[in-house]
Motif scaffolding. Structure first.
Motif, PDB file in Angstrom:
ATOM      1  N   UNK A   1       0.809  -1.219   0.000  1.00  0.00           N
ATOM      2  CA  UNK A   1       0.000   0.000   0.000  1.00  0.00           C
ATOM      3  C   UNK A   1       0.847   1.276   0.000  1.00  0.00           C
ATOM      4  N   UNK A   2       2.141   1.167  -0.369  1.00  0.00           N
ATOM      5  CA  UNK A   2       3.031   2.339  -0.345  1.00  0.00           C
ATOM      6  C   UNK A   2       2.544   3.446  -1.268  1.00  0.00           C
ATOM      7  N   UNK A   3       1.952   3.076  -2.399  1.00  0.00           N
ATOM      8  CA  UNK A   3       1.505   4.069  -3.388  1.00  0.00           C
ATOM      9  C   UNK A   3       0.008   4.367  -3.283  1.00  0.00           C
ATOM     10  N   UNK A   4      -0.588   3.998  -2.160  1.00  0.00           N
ATOM     11  CA  UNK A   4      -2.037   4.183  -2.016  1.00  0.00           C
ATOM     12  C   UNK A   4      -2.436   5.650  -2.157  1.00  0.00           C
ATOM     13  N   UNK A   5      -1.683   6.551  -1.464  1.00  0.00           N
ATOM     14  CA  UNK A   5      -2.016   7.973  -1.526  1.00  0.00           C
ATOM     15  C   UNK A   5      -1.844   8.539  -2.918  1.00  0.00           C
ATOM     16  N   UNK A   6      -0.778   8.122  -3.594  1.00  0.00           N
ATOM     17  CA  UNK A   6      -0.525   8.606  -4.952  1.00  0.00           C
ATOM     18  C   UNK A   6      -1.623   8.146  -5.910  1.00  0.00           C
ATOM     19  N   UNK A   7      -2.015   6.895  -5.784  1.00  0.00           N
ATOM     20  CA  UNK A   7      -3.069   6.356  -6.658  1.00  0.00           C
ATOM     21  C   UNK A   7      -4.391   7.068  -6.390  1.00  0.00           C
ATOM     22  N   UNK A   8      -4.673   7.356  -5.127  1.00  0.00           N
ATOM     23  CA  UNK A   8      -5.908   8.054  -4.787  1.00  0.00           C
ATOM     24  C   UNK A   8      -5.953   9.431  -5.453  1.00  0.00           C
ATOM     25  N   UNK A   9      -4.815  10.122  -5.478  1.00  0.00           N
ATOM     26  CA  UNK A   9      -4.772  11.429  -6.138  1.00  0.00           C
ATOM     27  C   UNK A   9      -4.984  11.293  -7.638  1.00  0.00           C
ATOM     28  N   UNK A  10      -4.389  10.259  -8.229  1.00  0.00           N
ATOM     29  CA  UNK A  10      -4.588  10.031  -9.659  1.00  0.00           C
ATOM     30  C   UNK A  10      -6.047   9.710  -9.972  1.00  0.00           C
ATOM     31  N   UNK A  11      -6.724   9.030  -9.056  1.00  0.00           N
ATOM     32  CA  UNK A  11      -8.143   8.720  -9.282  1.00  0.00           C
ATOM     33  C   UNK A  11      -8.974   9.989  -9.307  1.00  0.00           C
ATOM     34  N   UNK A  12      -8.630  10.951  -8.454  1.00  0.00           N
ATOM     35  CA  UNK A  12      -9.345  12.236  -8.488  1.00  0.00           C
ATOM     36  C   UNK A  12      -9.131  12.939  -9.823  1.00  0.00           C
ATOM     37  N   UNK A  13      -7.893  12.884 -10.329  1.00  0.00           N
ATOM     38  CA  UNK A  13      -7.598  13.493 -11.631  1.00  0.00           C
ATOM     39  C   UNK A  13      -8.358  12.771 -12.734  1.00  0.00           C
ATOM     40  N   UNK A  14      -8.413  11.444 -12.641  1.00  0.00           N
ATOM     41  CA  UNK A  14      -9.142  10.659 -13.643  1.00  0.00           C
ATOM     42  C   UNK A  14     -10.627  11.023 -13.646  1.00  0.00           C
ATOM     43  N   UNK A  15     -11.183  11.232 -12.451  1.00  0.00           N
ATOM     44  CA  UNK A  15     -12.588  11.640 -12.365  1.00  0.00           C
ATOM     45  C   UNK A  15     -12.819  12.954 -13.122  1.00  0.00           C
ATOM     46  N   UNK A  16     -11.931  13.914 -12.910  1.00  0.00           N
ATOM     47  CA  UNK A  16     -12.077  15.205 -13.580  1.00  0.00           C
ATOM     48  C   UNK A  16     -11.942  15.068 -15.092  1.00  0.00           C
ATOM     49  N   UNK A  17     -11.018  14.234 -15.520  1.00  0.00           N
ATOM     50  CA  UNK A  17     -10.818  14.029 -16.953  1.00  0.00           C
ATOM     51  C   UNK A  17     -12.040  13.350 -17.583  1.00  0.00           C
ATOM     52  N   UNK A  18     -12.590  12.369 -16.904  1.00  0.00           N
ATOM     53  CA  UNK A  18     -13.777  11.686 -17.426  1.00  0.00           C
ATOM     54  C   UNK A  18     -14.959  12.635 -17.533  1.00  0.00           C
ATOM     55  N   UNK A  19     -15.118  13.501 -16.535  1.00  0.00           N
ATOM     56  CA  UNK A  19     -16.225  14.460 -16.578  1.00  0.00           C
ATOM     57  C   UNK A  19     -16.053  15.436 -17.744  1.00  0.00           C
ATOM     58  N   UNK A  20     -14.816  15.847 -17.991  1.00  0.00           N
ATOM     59  CA  UNK A  20     -14.565  16.775 -19.104  1.00  0.00           C
ATOM     60  C   UNK A  20     -14.892  16.115 -20.443  1.00  0.00           C
ATOM     61  N   UNK A  21     -14.503  14.867 -20.605  1.00  0.00           N
ATOM     62  CA  UNK A  21     -14.782  14.151 -21.849  1.00  0.00           C
ATOM     63  C   UNK A  21     -16.281  13.943 -22.026  1.00  0.00           C
ATOM     64  N   UNK A  22     -16.957  13.569 -20.947  1.00  0.00           N
ATOM     65  CA  UNK A  22     -18.402  13.358 -21.026  1.00  0.00           C
ATOM     66  C   UNK A  22     -19.121  14.645 -21.396  1.00  0.00           C
ATOM     67  N   UNK A  23     -18.676  15.755 -20.825  1.00  0.00           N
ATOM     68  CA  UNK A  23     -19.309  17.044 -21.124  1.00  0.00           C
ATOM     69  C   UNK A  23     -19.092  17.422 -22.584  1.00  0.00           C
ATOM     70  N   UNK A  24     -17.870  17.164 -23.106  1.00  0.00           N
ATOM     71  CA  UNK A  24     -17.593  17.488 -24.500  1.00  0.00           C
ATOM     72  C   UNK A  24     -18.415  16.612 -25.433  1.00  0.00           C
TER      73      UNK A  24
END
Length: 200
Positions: free
Chosen positions: A85-108
């Motif tokens: 679980x060493x990269x758990x925090x890093x992965x969690x941050x990437x998931x937040x970024x992925x959420x934002x990217x998915x929302x942008x694509x869906x909106x477009x």
């Protein structure tokens, strides 16, 4: 007693004396060359006391050994959990970024936003990624305009370029990064080389 009888008697006494000395010498020096074992006489109470002390020391050793084994197993489990679980925090941050990217694509895709708004959303996501990398000690490597460094740069192309020192990075095809000062990806670059002299 005549002279012969006296001589024979003295020889017998001498042989007995020598035999006794040899016997004593053999008893003092065992055949194996080691120290002769001694028998120690103890009181029954002392014997029981020594047995009890030996049993207590053995029990103490077994308890310490068991505690050591338990501690070692616990440390192994904790180390495995840390690696897992060493990269758990890093992965969690990437998931937040992925959420934002998915929302942008869906909106477009739904045409709820125009191109300018979509581009702005992507730029915001890129800024979020760069901030997250910076927070985790990830830094981009300077390349363009720098002198070629084999530890940081990887040459993909060379080009003759007038007025530029040989080995200068002319273009960066892919950005490199360091983690805590250690290169984790080299920059893919094009560097300048000297112009070949034309033959007459």
């Amino acid at each position: 007693m005549n002279h012969k009888e006296a001589s024979a008697k003295n020889d017998g006494i001498g042989r007995e004396s020598q035999s006794g000395e040899d016997h004593n010498s053999q008893a003092a020096s065992p055949a194996d060359g080691g120290v002769a074992e001694k028998t120690v006489i103890l009181k029954e109470s002392d014997h029981e006391r020594l047995l009890n002390e030996a049993a207590q020391l053995k029990d103490k050793y077994l308890r310490i050994y068991a505690e050591f084994e338990n501690a070692r197993k616990r440390m192994d489990r904790e180390r495995q959990e840390f690696i897992k679980y060493a990269n758990e925090g890093l992965i969690a941050e990437f998931l937040n970024i992925l959420d934002n990217l998915e929302r942008s694509v869906e909106a477009a895709q739904a045409k709820h936003e125009d191109y300018a708004a979509f581009l702005q959303g992507v730029e915001m996501i890129m800024a979020q990624i760069h901030e997250m990398l910076k927070k985790n000690s990830v830094r981009p490597i300077d390349a363009k305009g720098q002198m070629f460094d084999p530890h940081c740069h990887e040459i993909l192309m060379q080009e003759e370029f007038e007025g530029v020192e040989e080995g200068t990075v002319l273009e960066e095809f892919q950005r490199g990064y360091t983690l805590g000062g250690r290169v984790i990806r080299t920059s893919k670059v094009k560097v300048a080389k000297n112009q070949e002299k034309k033959k007459n």
